[in-house]
Design an enzyme around this catalytic site. Sequence first.
Site, PDB file in Angstrom:
ATOM      1  N   SER A  27       0.836  -1.209   0.000  1.00  0.00           N
ATOM      2  CA  SER A  27       0.000   0.000   0.000  1.00  0.00           C
ATOM      3  C   SER A  27       0.867   1.254   0.000  1.00  0.00           C
ATOM      4  O   SER A  27       0.343   2.367  -0.035  1.00  0.00           O
ATOM      5  CB  SER A  27      -0.940   0.004   1.213  1.00  0.00           C
ATOM      6  OG  SER A  27      -0.219  -0.151   2.422  1.00  0.00           O
TER       7      SER A  27
ATOM      8  N   THR B  96     -39.247  24.427 -12.878  1.00  0.00           N
ATOM      9  CA  THR B  96     -39.479  23.062 -12.385  1.00  0.00           C
ATOM     10  C   THR B  96     -39.672  22.219 -13.637  1.00  0.00           C
ATOM     11  O   THR B  96     -40.190  22.721 -14.647  1.00  0.00           O
ATOM     12  CB  THR B  96     -40.734  22.957 -11.490  1.00  0.00           C
ATOM     13  OG1 THR B  96     -41.878  23.329 -12.253  1.00  0.00           O
ATOM     14  CG2 THR B  96     -40.634  23.851 -10.253  1.00  0.00           C
ATOM     15  N   HIS B  97     -39.237  20.976 -13.589  1.00  0.00           N
ATOM     16  CA  HIS B  97     -39.287  20.093 -14.774  1.00  0.00           C
ATOM     17  C   HIS B  97     -38.558  20.719 -15.961  1.00  0.00           C
ATOM     18  O   HIS B  97     -38.867  20.404 -17.106  1.00  0.00           O
ATOM     19  CB  HIS B  97     -40.730  19.779 -15.181  1.00  0.00           C
ATOM     20  CG  HIS B  97     -41.617  19.372 -14.049  1.00  0.00           C
ATOM     21  ND1 HIS B  97     -41.776  18.060 -13.654  1.00  0.00           N
ATOM     22  CD2 HIS B  97     -42.362  20.105 -13.181  1.00  0.00           C
ATOM     23  CE1 HIS B  97     -42.604  18.005 -12.625  1.00  0.00           C
ATOM     24  NE2 HIS B  97     -42.962  19.243 -12.297  1.00  0.00           N
TER      25      HIS B  97
ATOM     26  N   SER C 193     -13.059  23.673 -29.747  1.00  0.00           N
ATOM     27  CA  SER C 193     -13.147  22.401 -30.454  1.00  0.00           C
ATOM     28  C   SER C 193     -12.029  22.351 -31.473  1.00  0.00           C
ATOM     29  O   SER C 193     -11.704  23.360 -32.095  1.00  0.00           O
ATOM     30  CB  SER C 193     -14.504  22.298 -31.151  1.00  0.00           C
ATOM     31  OG  SER C 193     -14.448  21.340 -32.199  1.00  0.00           O
TER      32      SER C 193
ATOM     33  N   LYS D  76     -16.934  26.820 -31.428  1.00  0.00           N
ATOM     34  CA  LYS D  76     -17.328  26.244 -30.148  1.00  0.00           C
ATOM     35  C   LYS D  76     -16.596  26.863 -28.964  1.00  0.00           C
ATOM     36  O   LYS D  76     -15.431  27.230 -29.041  1.00  0.00           O
ATOM     37  CB  LYS D  76     -17.050  24.725 -30.133  1.00  0.00           C
ATOM     38  CG  LYS D  76     -17.936  23.920 -31.042  1.00  0.00           C
ATOM     39  CD  LYS D  76     -19.424  23.979 -30.699  1.00  0.00           C
ATOM     40  CE  LYS D  76     -19.741  23.250 -29.413  1.00  0.00           C
ATOM     41  NZ  LYS D  76     -19.511  21.807 -29.526  1.00  0.00           N
TER      42      LYS D  76
ATOM     43  N   ASN E  49     -16.739  25.522 -25.050  1.00  0.00           N
ATOM     44  CA  ASN E  49     -17.384  24.454 -24.279  1.00  0.00           C
ATOM     45  C   ASN E  49     -17.180  24.594 -22.772  1.00  0.00           C
ATOM     46  O   ASN E  49     -16.087  24.933 -22.319  1.00  0.00           O
ATOM     47  CB  ASN E  49     -16.846  23.093 -24.727  1.00  0.00           C
ATOM     48  CG  ASN E  49     -17.122  22.820 -26.199  1.00  0.00           C
ATOM     49  OD1 ASN E  49     -18.165  23.216 -26.719  1.00  0.00           O
ATOM     50  ND2 ASN E  49     -16.177  22.180 -26.863  1.00  0.00           N
TER      51      ASN E  49
ATOM     52  N   GLU F 188     -18.780  20.223 -17.054  1.00  0.00           N
ATOM     53  CA  GLU F 188     -19.018  18.835 -17.446  1.00  0.00           C
ATOM     54  C   GLU F 188     -18.120  17.880 -16.663  1.00  0.00           C
ATOM     55  O   GLU F 188     -18.550  16.799 -16.240  1.00  0.00           O
ATOM     56  CB  GLU F 188     -18.782  18.668 -18.944  1.00  0.00           C
ATOM     57  CG  GLU F 188     -19.816  19.409 -19.772  1.00  0.00           C
ATOM     58  CD  GLU F 188     -19.407  19.485 -21.237  1.00  0.00           C
ATOM     59  OE1 GLU F 188     -19.819  18.609 -21.992  1.00  0.00           O
ATOM     60  OE2 GLU F 188     -18.661  20.413 -21.610  1.00  0.00           O
TER      61      GLU F 188
ATOM     62  N   TYR G 146      -9.666  -6.445  12.444  1.00  0.00           N
ATOM     63  CA  TYR G 146      -8.961  -6.051  11.223  1.00  0.00           C
ATOM     64  C   TYR G 146      -8.959  -7.198  10.225  1.00  0.00           C
ATOM     65  O   TYR G 146      -8.755  -8.355  10.579  1.00  0.00           O
ATOM     66  CB  TYR G 146      -7.510  -5.634  11.532  1.00  0.00           C
ATOM     67  CG  TYR G 146      -6.770  -5.178  10.285  1.00  0.00           C
ATOM     68  CD1 TYR G 146      -6.868  -3.874   9.833  1.00  0.00           C
ATOM     69  CD2 TYR G 146      -5.992  -6.077   9.543  1.00  0.00           C
ATOM     70  CE1 TYR G 146      -6.221  -3.460   8.671  1.00  0.00           C
ATOM     71  CE2 TYR G 146      -5.343  -5.676   8.387  1.00  0.00           C
ATOM     72  CZ  TYR G 146      -5.462  -4.369   7.946  1.00  0.00           C
ATOM     73  OH  TYR G 146      -4.825  -3.970   6.802  1.00  0.00           O
TER      74      TYR G 146
ATOM     75  N   GLN H 230      -7.279  -2.437   3.985  1.00  0.00           N
ATOM     76  CA  GLN H 230      -6.244  -1.652   3.311  1.00  0.00           C
ATOM     77  C   GLN H 230      -6.837  -0.932   2.091  1.00  0.00           C
ATOM     78  O   GLN H 230      -6.303   0.085   1.653  1.00  0.00           O
ATOM     79  CB  GLN H 230      -5.103  -2.577   2.888  1.00  0.00           C
ATOM     80  CG  GLN H 230      -3.954  -1.879   2.210  1.00  0.00           C
ATOM     81  CD  GLN H 230      -2.754  -2.796   2.083  1.00  0.00           C
ATOM     82  OE1 GLN H 230      -2.165  -3.186   3.082  1.00  0.00           O
ATOM     83  NE2 GLN H 230      -2.409  -3.158   0.864  1.00  0.00           N
TER      84      GLN H 230
HETATM   85  N1  ARG Z   1      -1.176  -1.511   5.199  1.00  0.00           N
HETATM   86  C1  ARG Z   1      -2.178  -1.897   6.153  1.00  0.00           C
HETATM   87  C2  ARG Z   1      -3.487  -1.179   5.879  1.00  0.00           C
HETATM   88  O1  ARG Z   1      -3.482  -0.217   5.193  1.00  0.00           O
HETATM   89  C3  ARG Z   1      -1.746  -1.561   7.541  1.00  0.00           C
HETATM   90  C4  ARG Z   1      -2.280  -2.492   8.576  1.00  0.00           C
HETATM   91  C5  ARG Z   1      -1.768  -3.838   8.394  1.00  0.00           C
HETATM   92  N2  ARG Z   1      -2.170  -4.706   9.447  1.00  0.00           N
HETATM   93  C6  ARG Z   1      -2.132  -6.038   9.360  1.00  0.00           C
HETATM   94  N3  ARG Z   1      -2.554  -6.727  10.351  1.00  0.00           N
HETATM   95  N4  ARG Z   1      -1.643  -6.635   8.281  1.00  0.00           N
HETATM   96  O2  ARG Z   1      -4.548  -1.595   6.325  1.00  0.00           O
END
Ligand code: ARG
Length: 448
Positions: A20, A152-153, A274, A280, A282, A287, A314, A319
């Site tokens: 991560s 409205t509408h 464009s 154009k 835009n 958007e 957990y 993650q």
């Molecule tokens: N990278 C993990 C997360 O974002 C951190 C916690 C990891 N904990 C574990 N028990 N593996 O959730």
Amino acid sequence: MWKGRFAQDTSSLVQQFGESISYDWRLYPHDVAGSIAHARAQREAGLLDASEFSAIEAGLKEILADIEAGRFEFKTSLEDIHMNIEAELTRRIGPAGAKLHTARSRNDQVATDTRLYCRAEIDGLLASISGLQGALLDRAEKYAATFVPGYTHLQRGQPVTVGHHLLAYVEMLERDKGRLADARKRLNVSPLGSGALAGSTINLNRHAIAAELGFGSVTTNSMDAIADRDYIAETLFAIGLCGVHLSRLSEDLILWCSAEFGFVIFSDAHTTGSSLMPQKKNPDVCELTRGKTGRLVGNLMNLLVAVKGLPLTYNRDLQEDKPPLFDSIDTLKLILAVNTEMIAAMEIREERCLAAASDPMLLATDLADWLVKQGIPFRHAHELVGKAVAEAIATGTPLDQLDLTKIDPAYTDDAKSVFNLQRALAARSNPGAPSIDNVKSEIARWRS
Ligand code: ARG
């Protein structure tokens, strides 16, 4: 970090799958702050001596400075921000670094970091939303007396002013700020000390840690503190709804800048041309705001679905809470910044608005109200005006040019006095209604 139990290294594919750090690196200031507070509590509990604590604190601050300066090398093999920082600390200061993780888990660490992150980002969003409200207020003030049809509408309904229309969005944004501030209040609680899920046999002073990190209190159930992500869901909802409001504003402005409406002109700096059609201009900002709001809504769904089937506490699924969170924060920040700039520079074509608002049909309700004031029950008055409208359409006569007395004896010549836009607006003077005086005092209220 867990080499004792394992004979084999993690497969590089699993590392790639499970890392991560590519996105949670941005938690670093909060991870460092949490670690320093945790180390100070360890010192107070006698787990670290003074020199160990100083080494940890100084080492973490150096790492913080290195990350900020772009000098820190994040390693995918160390999975996440927590392990990257801890491993580097230990590499730099030696054995004291290896004591930091006492009475702590990445589970309470990540819950702490994301709460601190949300808190800081919400503060930034609150200021940015106020900035956009300021831009809307400036435009509302400039066009406080510019008549425009209210719809409205998407059919012309009754006259309002551009100021009143824009102030509607100032109201929505104020409630968006209220929701963010409310989420902030609930999430500002310290999970540190919850450990992996069941606290620790080593009791650090959780209240001191919480106070150092600016949390209002400490969580009161270690399992809840580790497992829940409701604070992220609330933040994502508040962001998503703010996006929905701005998407509706975008849709109004997209219509308003079309040739068919012609109510607004954006600056060249906030529109695109464009590559093919030379004429154009835009409204891409509008958007894209409308389009990106789909992601904001999706991010909330993403998190809710990720969490819904998880047993306590957990699970690694959690993650996956961060990519939608970071994306929503980044996206709303950009939406707010670009819309603030665009709205500050947009000009209303007052003559076009007035021409559209001068359609006498917009005052058909006022004509019914006039009949009511003559003692006619509203349902009957509605029907009498409906007949006049049908006659106007059938004969191609503007409603205010018809001889109403021929339609029903309830009408007198005085009925036509309703076809006066100034007066019609001024009559709408109840709280919340669009009279120019009301709009001006609302602007003054928002300013104060
Ligand atoms: N990278 C993990 C997360 O974002 C951190 C916690 C990891 N904990 C574990 N028990 N593996 O959730």
